[in-house]
Motif scaffolding. Structure first.
Motif, PDB file in Angstrom:
ATOM      1  N   ASN A 155      67.995  49.488  29.864  1.00  0.00           N
ATOM      2  CA  ASN A 155      69.319  48.891  29.661  1.00  0.00           C
ATOM      3  C   ASN A 155      69.281  47.363  29.563  1.00  0.00           C
ATOM      4  N   TRP A 159      62.057  48.729  34.763  1.00  0.00           N
ATOM      5  CA  TRP A 159      62.821  47.490  34.927  1.00  0.00           C
ATOM      6  C   TRP A 159      63.392  46.987  33.615  1.00  0.00           C
ATOM      7  N   GLY A 213      74.953  47.446  35.328  1.00  0.00           N
ATOM      8  CA  GLY A 213      74.277  46.974  34.119  1.00  0.00           C
ATOM      9  C   GLY A 213      73.099  46.076  34.419  1.00  0.00           C
ATOM     10  N   ARG A 254      63.693  56.394  32.027  1.00  0.00           N
ATOM     11  CA  ARG A 254      64.805  56.543  32.968  1.00  0.00           C
ATOM     12  C   ARG A 254      64.328  57.006  34.355  1.00  0.00           C
ATOM     13  N   PHE A 296      72.863  55.227  40.670  1.00  0.00           N
ATOM     14  CA  PHE A 296      72.326  55.519  39.341  1.00  0.00           C
ATOM     15  C   PHE A 296      71.444  56.773  39.354  1.00  0.00           C
ATOM     16  N   GLN A 297      70.971  57.161  40.512  1.00  0.00           N
ATOM     17  CA  GLN A 297      70.121  58.354  40.603  1.00  0.00           C
ATOM     18  C   GLN A 297      70.948  59.612  40.848  1.00  0.00           C
ATOM     19  N   PRO A 305      71.707  49.145  38.540  1.00  0.00           N
ATOM     20  CA  PRO A 305      71.923  49.722  37.204  1.00  0.00           C
ATOM     21  C   PRO A 305      73.364  50.159  36.953  1.00  0.00           C
ATOM     22  N   MET A 364      69.374  45.275  36.977  1.00  0.00           N
ATOM     23  CA  MET A 364      68.114  45.947  37.297  1.00  0.00           C
ATOM     24  C   MET A 364      68.216  46.648  38.634  1.00  0.00           C
ATOM     25  N   CYS A 365      67.389  47.677  38.788  1.00  0.00           N
ATOM     26  CA  CYS A 365      67.290  48.371  40.065  1.00  0.00           C
ATOM     27  C   CYS A 365      66.315  47.582  40.931  1.00  0.00           C
ATOM     28  N   HIS A 420      63.163  49.892  41.865  1.00  0.00           N
ATOM     29  CA  HIS A 420      62.829  50.785  40.753  1.00  0.00           C
ATOM     30  C   HIS A 420      61.469  51.451  40.910  1.00  0.00           C
ATOM     31  N   ARG A 421      60.601  50.895  41.740  1.00  0.00           N
ATOM     32  CA  ARG A 421      59.285  51.521  41.887  1.00  0.00           C
ATOM     33  C   ARG A 421      59.366  52.827  42.666  1.00  0.00           C
ATOM     34  N   ARG A 422      60.373  52.927  43.519  1.00  0.00           N
ATOM     35  CA  ARG A 422      60.401  54.084  44.416  1.00  0.00           C
ATOM     36  C   ARG A 422      61.564  55.032  44.176  1.00  0.00           C
ATOM     37  N   ALA A 423      62.593  54.570  43.482  1.00  0.00           N
ATOM     38  CA  ALA A 423      63.783  55.409  43.327  1.00  0.00           C
ATOM     39  C   ALA A 423      63.557  56.495  42.277  1.00  0.00           C
ATOM     40  N   THR A 439      63.318  54.615  36.884  1.00  0.00           N
ATOM     41  CA  THR A 439      64.024  53.657  36.046  1.00  0.00           C
ATOM     42  C   THR A 439      63.153  52.420  35.843  1.00  0.00           C
ATOM     43  N   ARG A 469      53.135  52.958  43.901  1.00  0.00           N
ATOM     44  CA  ARG A 469      54.360  52.359  43.378  1.00  0.00           C
ATOM     45  C   ARG A 469      54.233  52.202  41.875  1.00  0.00           C
ATOM     46  N   THR A 470      54.776  53.162  41.161  1.00  0.00           N
ATOM     47  CA  THR A 470      54.699  53.076  39.708  1.00  0.00           C
ATOM     48  C   THR A 470      55.530  51.895  39.232  1.00  0.00           C
ATOM     49  N   ASP A 471      54.939  51.025  38.491  1.00  0.00           N
ATOM     50  CA  ASP A 471      55.675  49.854  38.042  1.00  0.00           C
ATOM     51  C   ASP A 471      55.122  49.391  36.716  1.00  0.00           C
TER      52      ASP A 471
END
Lengths: 245, 239
Positions: free
Chosen positions: A81, A78, B183, A73, B64-65, B180, B185-186, B189-192, A76, A230-232
């Protein structure tokens, strides 16, 4: 970039993976006690399918931590959900611990992910192959007599074509791309139920601590950032458990 | 800072040299203050989450954050306390002109400024967290403050479009919304990263205990020149 997208083509839903080859074998009695020779046979089967190494450990040595699903989470992932095998739809860490408590033995399988510099398509291929290996090894353990065997994989469920390079390109271009049928309700069943197994991290298993306890620290892969800063990376620790008995 | 990437090399205990490297890296990235924080100094309070809801922040239930999508205090406390020993607290400060709502009463402009600072703290935290991962801390986890604005929500343009969409029905097109929450994808998502407050982490109490900053209330009635600067806190837990 647009040329790349054209080359990738439209995302396809993979309706059903090819079934394993039919093997006629005599019926096996359900086992009520452990035979360590069976473990060796199951591990050998897994090695034929592509597993690098395998060991048997006590199920109680599998470490759970409620932090693990939180790692799905924050940040988040990819895959969050996206299917029934990722949070928030997976079972809770406390439920997983209760399941582990019901087992005595587990197998750890080492399936190394590609090098961090590998292209995304390699990782996509790895996630599908790894799930197929875990799925078939789990079924082999069941055929051997351990009917309650339960396998766990890494990363989000990708077998029906979600997260394929074509799927990602279509999503980026804001086009329609097939989603998990269980979530959309399009079909009343998962089309790939042979191979789909929950992600270890999603159910709260800390594979890093577990592998360390088993002396497999050097086989672990870190969730390395694809681009600096950039965590991915989804959870692909490189070591996955199958609860056996 | 370049760190050799290794396939293995997972670390289970924090090394002092790595903590120092993370603090240095935070300052390289622009944090004015970067302080090591021990897990026993992190305070968990239920009320900080409810400050997001009463009065409800604009991002409540939209991002979502932000709550109610974020983990609750008891989840954070149960997961974090046994799992981490150390963290890095990085602080950036916005200039007096950019303190948001108080600056000149122009809401759109104020939101635009705030959104840039929120994006900055998200970028900073995600980079420190990624560095911690590269160093071998597989559990590294970052928390920011304020809503995530990286996908374009809460910018001046977004606010203008939203006002047009809601009040004058004159907006045409597709408004940016949080993936998100629908429902999906973000897209960032790499930075949030989630805000620490809705997860129950009370950074202000740590700041007060550590004597780092004076208590400061920023309210619309306060004149802009009474507010010297506005801190943005980012917390990266390191394992």
């Amino acid at each position: 970039m647009s040329e790349e997208k054209k080359e990738l083509g439209e995302p396809q839903r993979i309706m059903r993976s090819p079934a394993p080859e039919r093997v006629d074998r005599p019926a096996v009695r359900i086992k009520d006690s452990v035979d360590e020779a069976d473990f060796k046979a199951i591990i050998d089967f897994a090695k034929e399918k592509g597993v690098a190494e395998g060991i048997a450990i006590k199920a109680r040595d599998i470490v759970t931590n409620s932090l693990m699903p939180m790692k799905c989470r924050i940040p988040t992932c990819w895959g969050y959900n996206s299917s029934y095998f990722c949070p928030p739809r997976t079972i809770s860490t406390s439920d997983m611990q209760a399941i582990i408590d019901d087992f005595e033995w587990a197998l750890l399988l080492h399936i190394p992910p590609p090098e961090p510099s590998a292209p995304y398509s390699d990782f996509y291929g790895h996630m599908n192959t790894m799930k197929e290996i875990i799925g078939r090894t789990e079924v082999e353990a069941q055929y051997t007599g351990y009917v309650n065997s339960m396998g766990f994989t890494g990363g989000p469920c990708t077998i029906c074509g979600m997260f394929s390079p074509e799927w990602v390109a279509a999503k980026k271009a804001k086009k329609d791309a097939p989603l998990c049928t269980l979530i959309t309700g399009e079909f009343s069943t998962c089309l790939q139920y042979y191979h789909c197994r929950p992600s270890v991290q999603a159910v709260g298993i800390d594979m890093y601590a577990t592998a360390k306890g088993a002396g497999w620290e050097d086989r672990l892969a870190l969730p390395l950032p694809v681009k600096k800063g950039r965590t991915d990376w989804p959870c692909l620790p490189g070591v996955y458990p199958i609860l056996v008995m | 800072m370049d760190v050799e990437r290794k396939g293995a090399g997972v670390k289970f205990e924090v090394l002092q040299e790595d903590l120092d490297a993370l603090l240095d890296y935070s300052k390289e990235l622009g944090a004015r203050e970067a302080i090591p924080i021990n897990k026993k100094d992190i305070f968990y309070r239920e009320w900080v989450r409810h400050k997001c809801g009463f009065p409800n922040c604009g991002a409540y239930a939209v991002c979502f954050q932000c709550p109610p999508s974020t983990p609750r205090k008891e989840e954070t406390e149960a997961a974090v306390v046994p799992s981490y020993e150390w963290g890095v607290l990085a602080v950036i400060y916005s200039s007096p002109e950019e303190v948001g709502m108080q600056s000149d009463g122009d809401m759109v402009r104020a939101y635009d400024r705030e959104s840039r600072w929120s994006a900055r703290i998200n970028n900073l935290v995600s980079k420190i967290e990624s560095m911690a991962l590269e160093l071998g801390y597989y559990k590294a986890m970052g928390f920011t403050c304020g809503p995530c604005t990286l996908c374009g929500m809460w910018t001046g343009k977004w606010i203008t479009d939203e006002l047009a969409r809601v009040f004058s029905d004159s907006f045409e097109g597709e408004q940016v919304t949080c993936g998100p929450m629908r429902g999906g994808m973000c897209t960032v998502h790499r930075r949030a990263r989630p805000s620490g407050e809705p997860c129950g982490i009370d950074i202000i109490e740590f700041i007060r205990e550590a004597g780092l900053a004076t208590d400061m209330l920023i309210m619309p009635e306060i004149a802009p020149d009474c507010v010297p600067e506005c801190p943005y806190y980012g917390l990266v837990l390191v394992g």
